[in-house]
Write a protein that holds these residues in place. Sequence first.
Motif: not given
Lengths: 306, 235
Positions: B193-198
Amino acid sequence: MGVAPALAWTIALSGGGAALAHAVERGLRRTMPDVDPGPAAPVQIGVERAPAQTDPWFYSAAPAIALFGVALALVVIPFGGQLVGADLEVGAFYYLVVLDFVSLAIALGGWGANTPDAVEACYRAVAQLVAYVVPLGLAVIGPLMMARTLSTVAIVEAQHRAGLWYVVAQPVGFALYIATGAMQGYRAPFTEPFASQIHGGVLAAYGGAQALVWRVALSALLFTIAAMGAVLFLGGYAGPIGGPIGMGLKTLGVLVLIVLAGRFFRARSTAETLALSWKVLVPVGLLNVGLVGSLILLGVGQSAFR
Amino acid sequence: MEIAPALQIVLFAVFAAISVLGALGMATTMSMFRSGVFLMASFFGVAALFLLLLADLLSLLQVMMYLGGMLVMILFMVLFSSDPGGSMMAGMMTMTRVEKAFSRGLSRPSPMATPHGAGGGMDMAAGHDMSMTTPARKWARHFGWAVAVVLSGALVLRPVARATERALPDPRSPERIGDLLMGKYMIAFEGAGLLILLGIFGAVLLARPSERPDPEDRGHLRAAVDAPPPPPEEG
């Protein structure tokens, strides 16, 4: 239901729903002549169309794929405790997935017809898919959370048991569903893939029986979206007027709401639709999910037997 | 729902054929758009195989991911290719039988294409070299066959135990998958999720209008972008 009755029921529902949606929409459009009818514009059933440079596979398959997607989605919509094509464990999620086949069909038909207007429609339809899919999911998650199930029949039963239509507990979610439903059904103000500036887009490239299939698919699409809204937020077939008649009236109500809401907003371009989706609808949807979660913790919409 | 064993075999054959033919069509058709749709069809065949294994949620996830994802990918692919419909290539290339079968209906006479071989060993169309033959093609074919033999052999001989036969279909699979994602695999899930947000942040950053002035030689490009579109044709 067995396989054969379910098949017959789904076909009857697709045809009947399309006829109902088409008749109602046509009547309502009379009162709003300034609004672009989009996919409700008349199709050329009497004329045979043969664009010169088609991709023949996609061109001929597209209307069938659209109707196929809508009919698949109608399988899980309950019009009575037993009157449902198939009560799947993952019914609501299945509905969200298979209805996207309509977008695929518009993209294939637009590219396959290979006229400037149709290819433009192909691009716009895919952009609209990107715009509606996330906020629609967020709008549908609310009822799923409150009912603690993905089955459409169980969602209706949960509302009945709790004595609460989810539109009361989640008005924001319902408004979000109406807005994204209009996007998903390409109804005003989100008619861009079928706009009159591109002469109806994909529809202008088809004639004869294929145009009729598009007409049925696009009208049944609106009916399906309205019916799912009634299931998720208005208590489905349970309620004061129960059974298929009550469900039909609720579906009609949501359908009229979606069509009439279009007259109060100016038409949005695809870019504006995308901006609206990401800047307004997705944040509102996330807030709504948080709100619904808090309400569930407070015990709203939960029956005593859980 | 119980499916009769004979029907199961028939359905498996149909869906497996869809996945394999879809992959074959993806690699051999001359149209980029068709190529993407064939890849989608191949993934849908795999999704139907999941359904046959009673993994309904997984099957739906597969369809959901690849329907929207492939459509968007196809559109970007079309934006950056010179012959996305494949009519030029199909009209002038010498194709193998498979390529011909998956490119049927694409070919149409193009005024820009030269006949095959007229370009001195290169297939030329509108000034582009459209040759599909590369030096690697010969051994790539052998390599492909070798991989196919190894994979089919592994499938037939089955060196690993057949664990799936003991697993029963689980009617509450969505709940169990949700528990696993939010429990045992939470770190991986939130990490993704964090990766996609970035990634979204990066996309927004790239899409913002630049604060630096355009270089001199790009002025006419900027003017072309900012120019109002021509009025729509009447009729």
